[in-house]
Write a protein that holds these residues in place. Structure first.
Motif, short mmCIF file in Angstrom:
data_model
loop_
_atom_site.label_atom_id
_atom_site.label_comp_id
_atom_site.label_asym_id
_atom_site.label_seq_id
_atom_site.Cartn_x
_atom_site.Cartn_y
_atom_site.Cartn_z
N THR A 63 16.07 -2.78 -10.26
CA THR A 63 17.51 -3.39 -9.87
C THR A 63 18.13 -2.46 -8.75
O THR A 63 18.84 -3.25 -7.51
CB THR A 63 18.73 -3.42 -10.61
OG1 THR A 63 18.37 -2.56 -11.02
CG2 THR A 63 17.70 -4.30 -12.04
N VAL A 64 17.63 -1.49 -8.01
CA VAL A 64 17.66 -0.27 -7.51
C VAL A 64 16.39 -0.73 -6.00
O VAL A 64 17.00 -0.84 -4.88
CB VAL A 64 17.58 0.92 -8.00
CG1 VAL A 64 18.11 2.04 -6.60
CG2 VAL A 64 18.90 0.98 -8.78
N VAL A 65 15.63 -0.75 -6.24
CA VAL A 65 14.41 -0.82 -5.45
C VAL A 65 14.38 -2.38 -5.67
O VAL A 65 13.76 -2.34 -6.34
CB VAL A 65 12.97 0.55 -5.61
CG1 VAL A 65 13.24 1.49 -5.74
CG2 VAL A 65 12.29 0.19 -6.78
N ASP A 66 13.89 -2.76 -3.85
CA ASP A 66 12.90 -4.22 -3.42
C ASP A 66 11.67 -4.16 -3.80
O ASP A 66 11.35 -5.43 -4.31
CB ASP A 66 13.00 -4.35 -2.55
CG ASP A 66 15.18 -4.45 -2.37
OD1 ASP A 66 15.41 -5.21 -2.58
OD2 ASP A 66 15.36 -3.27 -1.41
N ALA A 67 11.00 -3.16 -3.51
CA ALA A 67 9.19 -3.02 -3.84
C ALA A 67 9.05 -2.31 -4.40
O ALA A 67 9.77 -0.63 -3.82
CB ALA A 67 8.65 -3.76 -1.62
N CYS A 68 7.60 -2.30 -4.86
CA CYS A 68 7.08 -0.33 -5.15
C CYS A 68 5.41 -0.99 -4.50
O CYS A 68 5.34 -1.88 -4.17
CB CYS A 68 7.11 0.00 -6.51
SG CYS A 68 8.37 -0.34 -7.54
N LEU A 69 5.12 0.44 -4.15
CA LEU A 69 3.69 0.47 -2.50
C LEU A 69 3.38 1.63 -3.50
O LEU A 69 3.39 2.83 -3.07
CB LEU A 69 3.90 0.40 -1.59
CG LEU A 69 3.03 0.40 -0.61
CD1 LEU A 69 1.94 -0.81 -0.37
CD2 LEU A 69 3.28 1.11 0.94
N ALA A 70 1.22 1.40 -4.12
CA ALA A 70 1.39 2.54 -4.48
C ALA A 70 0.19 2.83 -3.21
O ALA A 70 -0.23 2.11 -2.58
CB ALA A 70 0.19 1.86 -5.55
N LYS A 71 -0.01 3.95 -2.71
CA LYS A 71 -0.75 4.45 -2.06
C LYS A 71 -2.40 4.51 -2.83
O LYS A 71 -2.67 5.05 -3.53
CB LYS A 71 0.00 6.28 -1.53
CG LYS A 71 0.72 6.34 -1.10
CD LYS A 71 1.30 7.82 -0.45
CE LYS A 71 2.43 8.03 -0.39
NZ LYS A 71 2.55 9.18 -0.22
N GLY A 72 -2.91 3.44 -1.87
CA GLY A 72 -3.81 3.82 -1.72
C GLY A 72 -5.25 3.47 -0.68
O GLY A 72 -5.29 3.96 0.36
N SER A 73 -5.49 2.50 -0.56
CA SER A 73 -7.11 2.21 0.94
C SER A 73 -5.85 2.41 1.62
O SER A 73 -5.08 1.42 1.86
CB SER A 73 -8.34 1.24 0.49
OG SER A 73 -6.86 0.04 0.42
N PRO A 74 -6.65 2.55 3.40
CA PRO A 74 -6.16 2.27 4.13
C PRO A 74 -5.57 0.86 4.73
O PRO A 74 -4.96 0.51 5.22
CB PRO A 74 -7.45 3.20 4.99
CG PRO A 74 -7.78 3.97 5.06
CD PRO A 74 -7.73 3.44 3.55
N VAL A 75 -6.83 0.43 3.73
CA VAL A 75 -6.81 -1.44 4.73
C VAL A 75 -5.22 -2.21 3.78
O VAL A 75 -5.12 -2.86 4.88
CB VAL A 75 -8.19 -2.17 4.52
CG1 VAL A 75 -7.95 -3.38 4.59
CG2 VAL A 75 -9.60 -1.36 5.38
N ARG A 76 -5.64 -1.91 2.65
CA ARG A 76 -4.67 -2.45 1.80
C ARG A 76 -3.17 -2.00 2.46
O ARG A 76 -2.40 -3.05 2.46
CB ARG A 76 -4.83 -2.04 0.40
CG ARG A 76 -5.74 -3.43 -0.24
CD ARG A 76 -5.68 -4.30 0.02
NE ARG A 76 -5.37 -4.95 -1.26
CZ ARG A 76 -4.25 -6.47 -1.38
NH1 ARG A 76 -4.78 -7.45 -0.17
NH2 ARG A 76 -3.84 -6.52 -2.30
N MET A 77 -3.13 -0.94 2.62
CA MET A 77 -1.85 -0.02 3.16
C MET A 77 -1.17 -0.19 4.19
O MET A 77 -0.18 -0.72 4.13
CB MET A 77 -2.26 1.36 3.29
CG MET A 77 -2.79 2.60 1.56
SD MET A 77 -0.70 2.19 0.65
CE MET A 77 0.41 2.60 2.07
N ARG A 78 -2.16 -1.11 5.24
CA ARG A 78 -1.64 -1.61 6.06
C ARG A 78 -1.30 -3.00 6.40
O ARG A 78 -0.15 -2.97 7.08
CB ARG A 78 -3.07 -1.33 7.55
CG ARG A 78 -2.65 -1.54 9.13
CD ARG A 78 -3.99 -2.22 9.51
NE ARG A 78 -3.61 -2.48 10.31
CZ ARG A 78 -3.14 -3.63 10.89
NH1 ARG A 78 -2.69 -4.45 10.63
NH2 ARG A 78 -2.76 -3.23 12.97
N GLU A 79 -2.31 -3.64 5.47
CA GLU A 79 -1.74 -4.89 5.10
C GLU A 79 0.21 -5.35 4.44
O GLU A 79 0.84 -5.25 4.92
CB GLU A 79 -1.87 -5.19 3.95
CG GLU A 79 -3.95 -5.99 5.06
CD GLU A 79 -4.63 -6.44 3.48
OE1 GLU A 79 -3.99 -7.42 2.58
OE2 GLU A 79 -5.99 -6.55 4.06
#
Length: 146
Positions: free
Chosen positions: A95-111
């Motif tokens: 309810t506090v954060v809008d999204a979560c992002l796992a640090k992973g492959s550079p290609v997926r991170m870029r997208e």
């Protein structure tokens, strides 16, 4: 396009994410800890704030709660980012954060960085319901190691 603040103590991630987002047309500022992030937001608000889950002085989930309580930041799109998202997912408040992002492959991170930097908390865009970037990321089991 919009303004982005990255709060992360990992210099490589900060510099990489900043380069990706600036190339995509975003105005980007970076800080390396929670208190510097709060100062940066007091000076100038951001449309989107990427917050590392594990930070010096204050964990990212706590920082997100603090940010959400501040009038100047209440409408910022908050993204919790972590290399240990598999372990962290059960502990953060959606309810506090809008999204979560796992640090992973550079290609997926870029997208995912570009996609999330373009989000706004206006209710018109659907919030991701799953952790983005999990594909190919294996749990580190850091909680069990500690």
């Amino acid at each position: 396009m919009g303004t982005v603040l990255i709060i992360d103590d990992d210099a490589i991630f900060r510099e990489t994410a900043q380069a990706i987002l600036e190339d995509a047309g975003f105005e980007v500022r970076c800080t390396e800890d929670a208190f510097a992030g709060l100062e940066a937001l007091a000076e100038a608000p951001a449309d989107v704030v990427f917050v590392d889950y594990i930070l010096p002085y204050m964990d990212g989930d706590i920082l997100c709660r603090v940010l959400r309580s501040l009038p100047a930041v209440a409408n910022a799109y908050l993204v919790l980012v972590s290399a240990v998202m598999e372990e962290a997912e059960a502990r953060f408040d959606r309810t506090v954060v809008d999204a979560c992002l796992a640090k992973g492959s550079p290609v997926r991170m870029r997208e995912n960085l570009i996609r999330l930097a373009g989000m706004r908390r206006d209710g018109e865009q659907p919030r991701p319901t799953a952790v983005l970037g999990r594909e190919g990321v294996h749990p580190r089991r850091i909680s069990k190691e500690l």
